[in-house]
Design a protein around this motif. Structure first.
Motif, PDB file in Angstrom:
ATOM      1  N   THR A  19       0.831  -1.203   0.000  1.00  0.00           N
ATOM      2  CA  THR A  19       0.000   0.000   0.000  1.00  0.00           C
ATOM      3  C   THR A  19       0.868   1.256   0.000  1.00  0.00           C
ATOM      4  O   THR A  19       1.993   1.247   0.510  1.00  0.00           O
ATOM      5  CB  THR A  19      -0.897   0.029   1.244  1.00  0.00           C
ATOM      6  OG1 THR A  19      -0.079   0.172   2.417  1.00  0.00           O
ATOM      7  CG2 THR A  19      -1.723  -1.241   1.344  1.00  0.00           C
ATOM      8  N   PRO A  20       0.358   2.355  -0.553  1.00  0.00           N
ATOM      9  CA  PRO A  20       1.098   3.612  -0.506  1.00  0.00           C
ATOM     10  C   PRO A  20       1.426   4.036   0.921  1.00  0.00           C
ATOM     11  O   PRO A  20       2.525   4.543   1.185  1.00  0.00           O
ATOM     12  CB  PRO A  20       0.159   4.607  -1.192  1.00  0.00           C
ATOM     13  CG  PRO A  20      -0.677   3.771  -2.101  1.00  0.00           C
ATOM     14  CD  PRO A  20      -0.877   2.477  -1.370  1.00  0.00           C
ATOM     15  N   ALA A  21       0.501   3.835   1.854  1.00  0.00           N
ATOM     16  CA  ALA A  21       0.744   4.226   3.240  1.00  0.00           C
ATOM     17  C   ALA A  21       1.883   3.417   3.844  1.00  0.00           C
ATOM     18  O   ALA A  21       2.721   3.956   4.585  1.00  0.00           O
ATOM     19  CB  ALA A  21      -0.532   4.047   4.072  1.00  0.00           C
ATOM     20  N   GLY A  22       1.921   2.121   3.551  1.00  0.00           N
ATOM     21  CA  GLY A  22       2.995   1.288   4.071  1.00  0.00           C
ATOM     22  C   GLY A  22       4.342   1.664   3.491  1.00  0.00           C
ATOM     23  O   GLY A  22       5.350   1.725   4.211  1.00  0.00           O
ATOM     24  N   LYS A  23       4.383   1.942   2.206  1.00  0.00           N
ATOM     25  CA  LYS A  23       5.628   2.354   1.572  1.00  0.00           C
ATOM     26  C   LYS A  23       6.119   3.682   2.145  1.00  0.00           C
ATOM     27  O   LYS A  23       7.312   3.856   2.407  1.00  0.00           O
ATOM     28  CB  LYS A  23       5.431   2.465   0.059  1.00  0.00           C
ATOM     29  CG  LYS A  23       5.171   1.119  -0.614  1.00  0.00           C
ATOM     30  CD  LYS A  23       4.873   1.284  -2.104  1.00  0.00           C
ATOM     31  CE  LYS A  23       4.605  -0.058  -2.758  1.00  0.00           C
ATOM     32  NZ  LYS A  23       4.283   0.062  -4.193  1.00  0.00           N
ATOM     33  N   ALA A  24       5.195   4.601   2.355  1.00  0.00           N
ATOM     34  CA  ALA A  24       5.566   5.901   2.908  1.00  0.00           C
ATOM     35  C   ALA A  24       6.099   5.749   4.327  1.00  0.00           C
ATOM     36  O   ALA A  24       7.039   6.449   4.739  1.00  0.00           O
ATOM     37  CB  ALA A  24       4.364   6.840   2.883  1.00  0.00           C
ATOM     38  N   LEU A  25       5.514   4.833   5.086  1.00  0.00           N
ATOM     39  CA  LEU A  25       5.969   4.615   6.456  1.00  0.00           C
ATOM     40  C   LEU A  25       7.390   4.063   6.471  1.00  0.00           C
ATOM     41  O   LEU A  25       8.229   4.507   7.275  1.00  0.00           O
ATOM     42  CB  LEU A  25       5.021   3.659   7.172  1.00  0.00           C
ATOM     43  CG  LEU A  25       5.343   3.364   8.637  1.00  0.00           C
ATOM     44  CD1 LEU A  25       5.243   4.639   9.474  1.00  0.00           C
ATOM     45  CD2 LEU A  25       4.406   2.294   9.187  1.00  0.00           C
ATOM     46  N   LEU A  26       7.683   3.121   5.603  1.00  0.00           N
ATOM     47  CA  LEU A  26       9.039   2.596   5.538  1.00  0.00           C
ATOM     48  C   LEU A  26      10.017   3.684   5.125  1.00  0.00           C
ATOM     49  O   LEU A  26      11.128   3.783   5.683  1.00  0.00           O
ATOM     50  CB  LEU A  26       9.096   1.423   4.551  1.00  0.00           C
ATOM     51  CG  LEU A  26      10.484   0.797   4.319  1.00  0.00           C
ATOM     52  CD1 LEU A  26      11.170   0.436   5.628  1.00  0.00           C
ATOM     53  CD2 LEU A  26      10.366  -0.433   3.410  1.00  0.00           C
ATOM     54  N   GLN A  27       9.636   4.526   4.190  1.00  0.00           N
ATOM     55  CA  GLN A  27      10.507   5.638   3.806  1.00  0.00           C
ATOM     56  C   GLN A  27      10.793   6.552   4.996  1.00  0.00           C
ATOM     57  O   GLN A  27      11.917   7.019   5.182  1.00  0.00           O
ATOM     58  CB  GLN A  27       9.868   6.440   2.669  1.00  0.00           C
ATOM     59  CG  GLN A  27       9.832   5.708   1.330  1.00  0.00           C
ATOM     60  CD  GLN A  27       9.049   6.483   0.273  1.00  0.00           C
ATOM     61  OE1 GLN A  27       8.161   7.277   0.591  1.00  0.00           O
ATOM     62  NE2 GLN A  27       9.377   6.251  -1.000  1.00  0.00           N
ATOM     63  N   ARG A  28       9.783   6.787   5.839  1.00  0.00           N
ATOM     64  CA  ARG A  28       9.978   7.629   7.027  1.00  0.00           C
ATOM     65  C   ARG A  28      10.949   6.990   8.002  1.00  0.00           C
ATOM     66  O   ARG A  28      11.793   7.677   8.591  1.00  0.00           O
ATOM     67  CB  ARG A  28       8.629   7.889   7.717  1.00  0.00           C
ATOM     68  CG  ARG A  28       7.705   8.840   6.992  1.00  0.00           C
ATOM     69  CD  ARG A  28       6.428   9.056   7.798  1.00  0.00           C
ATOM     70  NE  ARG A  28       6.696   9.652   9.113  1.00  0.00           N
ATOM     71  CZ  ARG A  28       5.798   9.781  10.086  1.00  0.00           C
ATOM     72  NH1 ARG A  28       4.562   9.319   9.890  1.00  0.00           N
ATOM     73  NH2 ARG A  28       6.113  10.356  11.236  1.00  0.00           N
ATOM     74  N   LEU A  29      10.846   5.680   8.178  1.00  0.00           N
ATOM     75  CA  LEU A  29      11.756   4.993   9.093  1.00  0.00           C
ATOM     76  C   LEU A  29      13.194   5.050   8.580  1.00  0.00           C
ATOM     77  O   LEU A  29      14.136   5.301   9.346  1.00  0.00           O
ATOM     78  CB  LEU A  29      11.325   3.544   9.275  1.00  0.00           C
ATOM     79  CG  LEU A  29      10.084   3.315  10.144  1.00  0.00           C
ATOM     80  CD1 LEU A  29       9.616   1.869  10.027  1.00  0.00           C
ATOM     81  CD2 LEU A  29      10.382   3.660  11.604  1.00  0.00           C
TER      82      LEU A  29
END
Length: 412
Positions: free
Chosen positions: A75-85
């Motif tokens: 999901t876009p939200a999951g990908k964005a979260l990994l990028q934040r980490l």
């Protein structure tokens, strides 16, 4: 686990051997390694060998001591979260280990839009971006055609040790530390691209094999169990045990000849051939067909226990051929007497001897290795500590299916 890298934070999004082993080396020297796993596990999560309960001995071995955050990466939200980490702030953060493709949502160019000084260590197959595994790289550089007895002709021989994966993991850890040191001096990040193929080709050059084939125009033939360029192979003792004997140096060769009482026989060969076999290991290789039989005959008259007594205190380089099950429990190898190992309870419902850091550092305590994490075991902890998320934000991510905790998994 040593504490030399305490405070350093590595984010890992990777599978299989090379990249996870890179991050494991950091963890065993004290870094905080956070695995970002797909919910349900990545492609290697259930890889053989597996225990009766379905957990992978392979996966838990490469990921012991790490933390796990489970994210829905579809999901876009999951990908964005990994990028934040990956790009979270902090002077000891911004270090990313992965084997994801060079392009896509984890491309370095995309990530540095959020943190300019990010250091990415990206393990690849080939420099072109083409897929490769250790075994296909090995076949490409000719190793299977050099392995095995000459009677095989051109039939390839694969082997079970993923040497280039292991070397790449070690080299990636070294390169990442070097890049971090440079960043501390200059403030500049970078992307390290480390293809398995380049590791293999580099070492073929380092070992002289590219130079050899370039000069001769010929491939090195198979020599079976004989050690190329020196004296060494397998021999059988009187009681039927197989041992390996190697004589690289003049001292090793002299002690082997002395302890087996071969001085007269070797001197006769030297006189006949007008050579000094103690002066050049290459000569011992060239004349192996004369030397192997007399060494085999001498060893064949002695039991393994007698050989141990004879070789004790000498410079003879030798050892028995063990199975792994024989090595496990041997007090000099894989045993609790060896400070490398500690007994650890694992996700496989198994307690077994588990290695810590391979190096022994004087003045520093090695520490005990931890077990691998349950998938998502540290999701809430990491989101709160690294990203400063409030419990209500984390709960919302759970409700949306963006992240998962260890629910339903067995925690030890």
């Amino acid at each position: 686990m040593y504490k030399l890298l305490h405070g350093l934070r590595i984010i890992e999004a990777a599978s299989f051997i090379a990249a996870p082993s890179c991050a494991l080396h950091f963890q065993q020297f004290g870094a905080d390694v956070i695995r970002c796993d797909p919910i349900g596990g990545g492609p290697d999560f259930r890889r053989w060998p597996r225990a009766a309960n379905g957990h992978s001995f392979y996966w838990e071995g490469l990921n012991k001591g790490k933390k796990s955050v489970a994210i829905n990466l579809t999901t876009p939200a999951g990908k964005a979260l990994l990028q934040r980490l990956v790009t979270a702030p902090g002077p000891d953060a911004g270090l990313f280990v992965t084997n994801f493709p060079a392009e896509g949502f984890l491309s370095h160019d995309r990530l540095i839009q959020h943190r300019a000084d990010l250091i990415t260590a990206r393990v690849m197959g080939w420099a072109s971006g083409a897929t490769a595994l250790d075994y296909t790289v090995n076949s490409a550089v000719g190793i299977p055609q050099m392995t095995g007895p000459a009677s095989l002709g051109d039939e390839p021989v694969n082997h079970v040790l993923p040497a280039w994966d292991i070397a790449a993991g070690l080299y990636a850890a070294f390169a990442l530390l070097a890049a971090d040191r440079a960043r501390r001096q200059t403030g500049q990040g970078t992307e390290i691209r480390l293809p398995l193929g380049d590791v293999a080709m580099a070492f073929m050059g380092h070992l002289g094999q590219i130079g050899e084939v370039s000069e001769t125009g010929k491939d090195r033939p198979r020599y079976g169990n004989d050690l190329f360029g020196s004296f060494g192979r397998d021999f059988r003792t009187r009681d039927g045990r197989r041992i390996i004997v190697i004589a690289l140096t003049g001292h090793q060769w002299k002690d082997l000849v002395d302890t087996l009482s071969l001085n007269e026989a070797v001197a006769a060969i030297e006189t006949e051939l007008c050579v000094d076999l103690s002066s050049d290991e290459g000569l011992r290789f060239c004349h192996r067909d004369r030397l192997n039989p007399i060494v085999a005959d001498a060893i064949g008259r002695i039991s393994l226990d007698e050989l141990k007594v004879r070789f004790e205190g000498t410079k003879v380089c030798w050892g028995p051929y063990n199975t792994l099950s024989e090595a496990v429990g041997d007090p000099d190898l894989i045993s609790e007497r060896n400070p490398l190992f500690s007994a650890v309870d694992h996700l496989t419902d198994t307690r077994y001897l588990t290695p810590g850091a391979a190096a022994s550092l004087g003045g520093f305590e090695r520490g005990t290795p931890g077990r691998a994490p349950v998938l998502g075991e540290h999701t809430e902890e990491v989101l709160a500590d690294v990203l400063g998320m409030a419990s209500c934000e984390i709960a919302a991510l759970h409700d949306a299916g963006t992240v998962a905790g260890p629910a339903g998994s067995k925690a030890l």
